[in-house]
Design a protein around this motif. Structure first.
Motif, PDB file in Angstrom:
ATOM      1  N   GLY A   1       0.791  -1.222   0.000  1.00 48.95           N
ATOM      2  CA  GLY A   1       0.000   0.000   0.000  1.00 48.95           C
ATOM      3  C   GLY A   1       0.818   1.265   0.000  1.00 48.95           C
ATOM      4  O   GLY A   1       0.293   2.353   0.182  1.00 48.95           O
ATOM      5  N   ARG A   2       2.119   1.153  -0.198  1.00 51.01           N
ATOM      6  CA  ARG A   2       2.936   2.366  -0.267  1.00 51.01           C
ATOM      7  C   ARG A   2       2.797   3.016  -1.636  1.00 51.01           C
ATOM      8  O   ARG A   2       2.734   2.341  -2.650  1.00 51.01           O
ATOM      9  CB  ARG A   2       4.404   2.009  -0.010  1.00 51.01           C
ATOM     10  CG  ARG A   2       4.681   1.645   1.435  1.00 51.01           C
ATOM     11  CD  ARG A   2       6.121   1.224   1.600  1.00 51.01           C
ATOM     12  NE  ARG A   2       6.183  -0.219   1.841  1.00 51.01           N
ATOM     13  CZ  ARG A   2       7.307  -0.913   1.782  1.00 51.01           C
ATOM     14  NH1 ARG A   2       8.418  -0.327   1.464  1.00 51.01           N
ATOM     15  NH2 ARG A   2       7.298  -2.196   2.019  1.00 51.01           N
ATOM     16  N   GLU A   3       2.801   4.348  -1.642  1.00 45.97           N
ATOM     17  CA  GLU A   3       2.598   5.038  -2.913  1.00 45.97           C
ATOM     18  C   GLU A   3       3.841   5.058  -3.791  1.00 45.97           C
ATOM     19  O   GLU A   3       3.754   5.090  -5.005  1.00 45.97           O
ATOM     20  CB  GLU A   3       2.146   6.486  -2.659  1.00 45.97           C
ATOM     21  CG  GLU A   3       0.697   6.610  -2.239  1.00 45.97           C
ATOM     22  CD  GLU A   3       0.556   6.927  -0.771  1.00 45.97           C
ATOM     23  OE1 GLU A   3      -0.574   7.142  -0.335  1.00 45.97           O
ATOM     24  OE2 GLU A   3       1.577   6.970  -0.069  1.00 45.97           O
ATOM     25  N   LEU A   4       5.020   5.075  -3.198  1.00 43.23           N
ATOM     26  CA  LEU A   4       6.258   5.232  -3.963  1.00 43.23           C
ATOM     27  C   LEU A   4       7.143   4.002  -3.820  1.00 43.23           C
ATOM     28  O   LEU A   4       7.291   3.444  -2.734  1.00 43.23           O
ATOM     29  CB  LEU A   4       7.021   6.477  -3.494  1.00 43.23           C
ATOM     30  CG  LEU A   4       6.252   7.801  -3.581  1.00 43.23           C
ATOM     31  CD1 LEU A   4       7.073   8.919  -2.950  1.00 43.23           C
ATOM     32  CD2 LEU A   4       5.942   8.127  -5.040  1.00 43.23           C
ATOM     33  N   ASP A   5       7.752   3.599  -4.943  1.00 42.05           N
ATOM     34  CA  ASP A   5       8.729   2.514  -4.940  1.00 42.05           C
ATOM     35  C   ASP A   5       8.219   1.351  -4.111  1.00 42.05           C
ATOM     36  O   ASP A   5       8.846   0.907  -3.149  1.00 42.05           O
ATOM     37  CB  ASP A   5      10.063   3.012  -4.383  1.00 42.05           C
ATOM     38  CG  ASP A   5      11.188   2.025  -4.690  1.00 42.05           C
ATOM     39  OD1 ASP A   5      11.052   1.258  -5.662  1.00 42.05           O
ATOM     40  OD2 ASP A   5      12.189   2.026  -3.960  1.00 42.05           O
ATOM     41  N   ASP A   6       7.052   0.825  -4.494  1.00 45.50           N
ATOM     42  CA  ASP A   6       6.310  -0.051  -3.602  1.00 45.50           C
ATOM     43  C   ASP A   6       6.662  -1.530  -3.695  1.00 45.50           C
ATOM     44  O   ASP A   6       6.003  -2.357  -3.090  1.00 45.50           O
ATOM     45  CB  ASP A   6       4.814   0.107  -3.830  1.00 45.50           C
ATOM     46  CG  ASP A   6       4.447  -0.020  -5.305  1.00 45.50           C
ATOM     47  OD1 ASP A   6       5.212  -0.627  -6.067  1.00 45.50           O
ATOM     48  OD2 ASP A   6       3.398   0.485  -5.691  1.00 45.50           O
ATOM     49  N   LEU A   7       7.680  -1.898  -4.445  1.00 46.82           N
ATOM     50  CA  LEU A   7       8.113  -3.296  -4.508  1.00 46.82           C
ATOM     51  C   LEU A   7       6.969  -4.257  -4.842  1.00 46.82           C
ATOM     52  O   LEU A   7       6.873  -5.347  -4.297  1.00 46.82           O
ATOM     53  CB  LEU A   7       8.774  -3.709  -3.185  1.00 46.82           C
ATOM     54  CG  LEU A   7      10.068  -2.981  -2.821  1.00 46.82           C
ATOM     55  CD1 LEU A   7      10.577  -3.452  -1.475  1.00 46.82           C
ATOM     56  CD2 LEU A   7      11.137  -3.210  -3.886  1.00 46.82           C
ATOM     57  N   GLY A   8       6.098  -3.840  -5.731  1.00 44.19           N
ATOM     58  CA  GLY A   8       5.042  -4.741  -6.175  1.00 44.19           C
ATOM     59  C   GLY A   8       3.711  -4.515  -5.512  1.00 44.19           C
ATOM     60  O   GLY A   8       2.713  -5.114  -5.894  1.00 44.19           O
ATOM     61  N   GLY A   9       3.626  -3.668  -4.499  1.00 42.72           N
ATOM     62  CA  GLY A   9       2.352  -3.386  -3.858  1.00 42.72           C
ATOM     63  C   GLY A   9       2.016  -1.921  -4.011  1.00 42.72           C
ATOM     64  O   GLY A   9       2.779  -1.131  -4.556  1.00 42.72           O
TER      65      GLY A   9
ATOM     66  N   ALA B   1      11.038 -13.770  -4.849  1.00 44.83           N
ATOM     67  CA  ALA B   1      12.176 -14.688  -4.801  1.00 44.83           C
ATOM     68  C   ALA B   1      13.466 -13.934  -4.522  1.00 44.83           C
ATOM     69  O   ALA B   1      14.271 -14.340  -3.677  1.00 44.83           O
ATOM     70  CB  ALA B   1      12.281 -15.462  -6.113  1.00 44.83           C
ATOM     71  N   ARG B   2      13.667 -12.827  -5.209  1.00 43.05           N
ATOM     72  CA  ARG B   2      14.919 -12.072  -5.015  1.00 43.05           C
ATOM     73  C   ARG B   2      14.979 -11.455  -3.626  1.00 43.05           C
ATOM     74  O   ARG B   2      16.055 -11.405  -3.009  1.00 43.05           O
ATOM     75  CB  ARG B   2      15.036 -10.995  -6.086  1.00 43.05           C
ATOM     76  CG  ARG B   2      15.229 -11.573  -7.477  1.00 43.05           C
ATOM     77  CD  ARG B   2      15.650 -10.510  -8.471  1.00 43.05           C
ATOM     78  NE  ARG B   2      15.643 -11.013  -9.829  1.00 43.05           N
ATOM     79  CZ  ARG B   2      15.981 -10.295 -10.892  1.00 43.05           C
ATOM     80  NH1 ARG B   2      16.351  -9.022 -10.728  1.00 43.05           N
ATOM     81  NH2 ARG B   2      15.948 -10.813 -12.102  1.00 43.05           N
ATOM     82  N   LEU B   3      13.851 -11.001  -3.130  1.00 42.75           N
ATOM     83  CA  LEU B   3      13.838 -10.460  -1.773  1.00 42.75           C
ATOM     84  C   LEU B   3      14.173 -11.550  -0.756  1.00 42.75           C
ATOM     85  O   LEU B   3      14.918 -11.322   0.201  1.00 42.75           O
ATOM     86  CB  LEU B   3      12.472  -9.853  -1.456  1.00 42.75           C
ATOM     87  CG  LEU B   3      12.121  -8.555  -2.184  1.00 42.75           C
ATOM     88  CD1 LEU B   3      10.654  -8.186  -1.921  1.00 42.75           C
ATOM     89  CD2 LEU B   3      13.037  -7.413  -1.740  1.00 42.75           C
TER      90      LEU B   3
ATOM     91  N   GLY C   1      15.292  -3.754 -12.135  1.00 36.94           N
ATOM     92  CA  GLY C   1      14.913  -4.218 -13.467  1.00 36.94           C
ATOM     93  C   GLY C   1      13.676  -5.084 -13.519  1.00 36.94           C
ATOM     94  O   GLY C   1      13.264  -5.500 -14.603  1.00 36.94           O
ATOM     95  N   LEU C   2      13.077  -5.362 -12.362  1.00 33.31           N
ATOM     96  CA  LEU C   2      11.861  -6.177 -12.351  1.00 33.31           C
ATOM     97  C   LEU C   2      10.635  -5.274 -12.324  1.00 33.31           C
ATOM     98  O   LEU C   2      10.332  -4.667 -11.304  1.00 33.31           O
ATOM     99  CB  LEU C   2      11.840  -7.105 -11.126  1.00 33.31           C
ATOM    100  CG  LEU C   2      12.612  -8.407 -11.231  1.00 33.31           C
ATOM    101  CD1 LEU C   2      12.527  -9.166  -9.923  1.00 33.31           C
ATOM    102  CD2 LEU C   2      12.078  -9.259 -12.365  1.00 33.31           C
ATOM    103  N   ARG C   3       9.940  -5.176 -13.438  1.00 34.91           N
ATOM    104  CA  ARG C   3       8.726  -4.375 -13.498  1.00 34.91           C
ATOM    105  C   ARG C   3       7.617  -5.220 -14.091  1.00 34.91           C
ATOM    106  O   ARG C   3       7.751  -5.731 -15.202  1.00 34.91           O
ATOM    107  CB  ARG C   3       8.926  -3.128 -14.359  1.00 34.91           C
ATOM    108  CG  ARG C   3       9.979  -2.173 -13.841  1.00 34.91           C
ATOM    109  CD  ARG C   3       9.621  -1.624 -12.479  1.00 34.91           C
ATOM    110  NE  ARG C   3       8.334  -0.966 -12.459  1.00 34.91           N
ATOM    111  CZ  ARG C   3       7.634  -0.763 -11.355  1.00 34.91           C
ATOM    112  NH1 ARG C   3       8.074  -1.222 -10.207  1.00 34.91           N
ATOM    113  NH2 ARG C   3       6.482  -0.126 -11.405  1.00 34.91           N
TER     114      ARG C   3
END
Length: 310
Positions: free
Chosen positions: A134-142, A286-288, A296-298
């Motif tokens: 639920g983060r607005e910035l740089d949210d790592l997929g959420g 997986a990387r986390l 590079g993962l988008r």
């Protein structure tokens, strides 16, 4: 001894005077191979004297854990998103020489502890964690960029853009860990769009009860003109209920699903839904878990699959 300094199957084979394959059969206790007790004893003695440790276990001893990553998926979480997420997670772990173990359903603390004690996994991932931030910035997929918040807003926005201000949200009877977050994000999206916050209601599994639930929603408060399904399974039950009630879709009530499980294309009318490809989210998890670079993962953008129900 092997060039890496680690005792190999070849070393054990040379010391015991048998083939490498025989050593493998003995040490893996292969029940389909007939090998004399004397040969078995000779191979096992050579392995003990040389200090042979199977490759995977040796790495586990060095790293303090096995090369297994466990994914827990709660009840009611299966769907297109979970399938593509698992595909990405499994592929990324395999690329880094790790194995994925998926656990479905409800898990007790005791059963989870058994997994930890027996396997000593490298990591335990709870499905949806990177999708729920639920983060607005740089949210790592959420969050609001390419996660659950953005996709919840996309579902509601599609209805609002088609003239529907009074919307209800249909939830599964079985519940879901994502339900509270979905309602939170949908409510925020409604405020941003300047429309009333949608009221939730539960869609039972029983067909008659489904019709009763939908009838109650349509008959209460301001006239609801659209229903957003928690997922496609729920939305398809809404379509059936509306047909049983003699309501026309989308003329009387519009319906939109979520997660594009594939069945909505075969209904009449066909179900409009939100499609999310989660392979990149799985690779990210997986990387986390392995403490690797996530650059590079988008994920590809989610989109509304426009059919006839809206």
């Amino acid at each position: 001894m092997g060039s890496s300094g680690r005792v190999t199957l070849n070393d054990v084979a040379a010391a015991s005077g048998v083939s490498r394959a025989t050593v493998s059969f003995v040490l893996n206790d292969d029940p389909h191979q007939t090998i004399s007790a004397a040969t078995r004893d000779r191979v096992k003695q050579a392995a003990r004297e040389l200090g042979y440790v199977p490759h995977g276990v040796a790495r586990a001893l060095r790293e303090g854990s096995s090369r297994v990553v466990v994914l827990n998926i709660g009840a009611g979480m299966e769907g297109h998103y979970s399938r593509t997420y698992i595909q990405g997670l499994d592929a990324e772990l395999a690329a880094h020489d790790h194995v994925l173990l998926v656990r479905h359903g409800r898990h007790t603390p005791q059963s989870t502890q058994q997994i930890l004690d027996v396997i000593a996994p490298r990591a335990v991932i709870h499905f949806g964690e990177t999708y729920l931030t639920g983060r607005e910035l740089d949210d790592l997929g959420g969050g609001w960029r390419d996660g659950l918040a953005a996709h919840s807003a996309m579902q509601l926005r599609h209805l609002v853009e088609h003239g529907h201000e009074h919307v209800a949200v249909a939830l599964p009877e079985t519940g879901s860990p994502l339900a509270a977050a979905r309602l939170k994000f949908t409510g925020q999206a409604a405020r941003d769009l300047g429309v009333p916050v949608p009221d939730p209601f539960v869609m039972p599994l029983d067909r008659t009860a489904c019709a009763e639930a939908v009838e109650a929603v349509l008959g209460g408060g301001p006239g609801v003109t659209a229903i957003a399904g928690f997922n496609d399974d729920v939305a398809l039950r809404v379509l059936t209920a509306l047909r049983d009630l003699g309501r026309r879709v989308p003329d009387d009530v519009a319906v939109i699903g979520f997660d594009d499980n594939g069945y909505g294309a075969h209904t009449t009318p066909a179900l409009t839904t939100v499609h999310v490809d989660a392979e990149a989210h799985g690779r990210l998890s997986a990387r986390l878990a392995l403490n690797l670079d996530t650059g590079g993962l988008r994920p590809p953008p989610a989109h509304v699959v426009v059919r006839q129900s809206v």
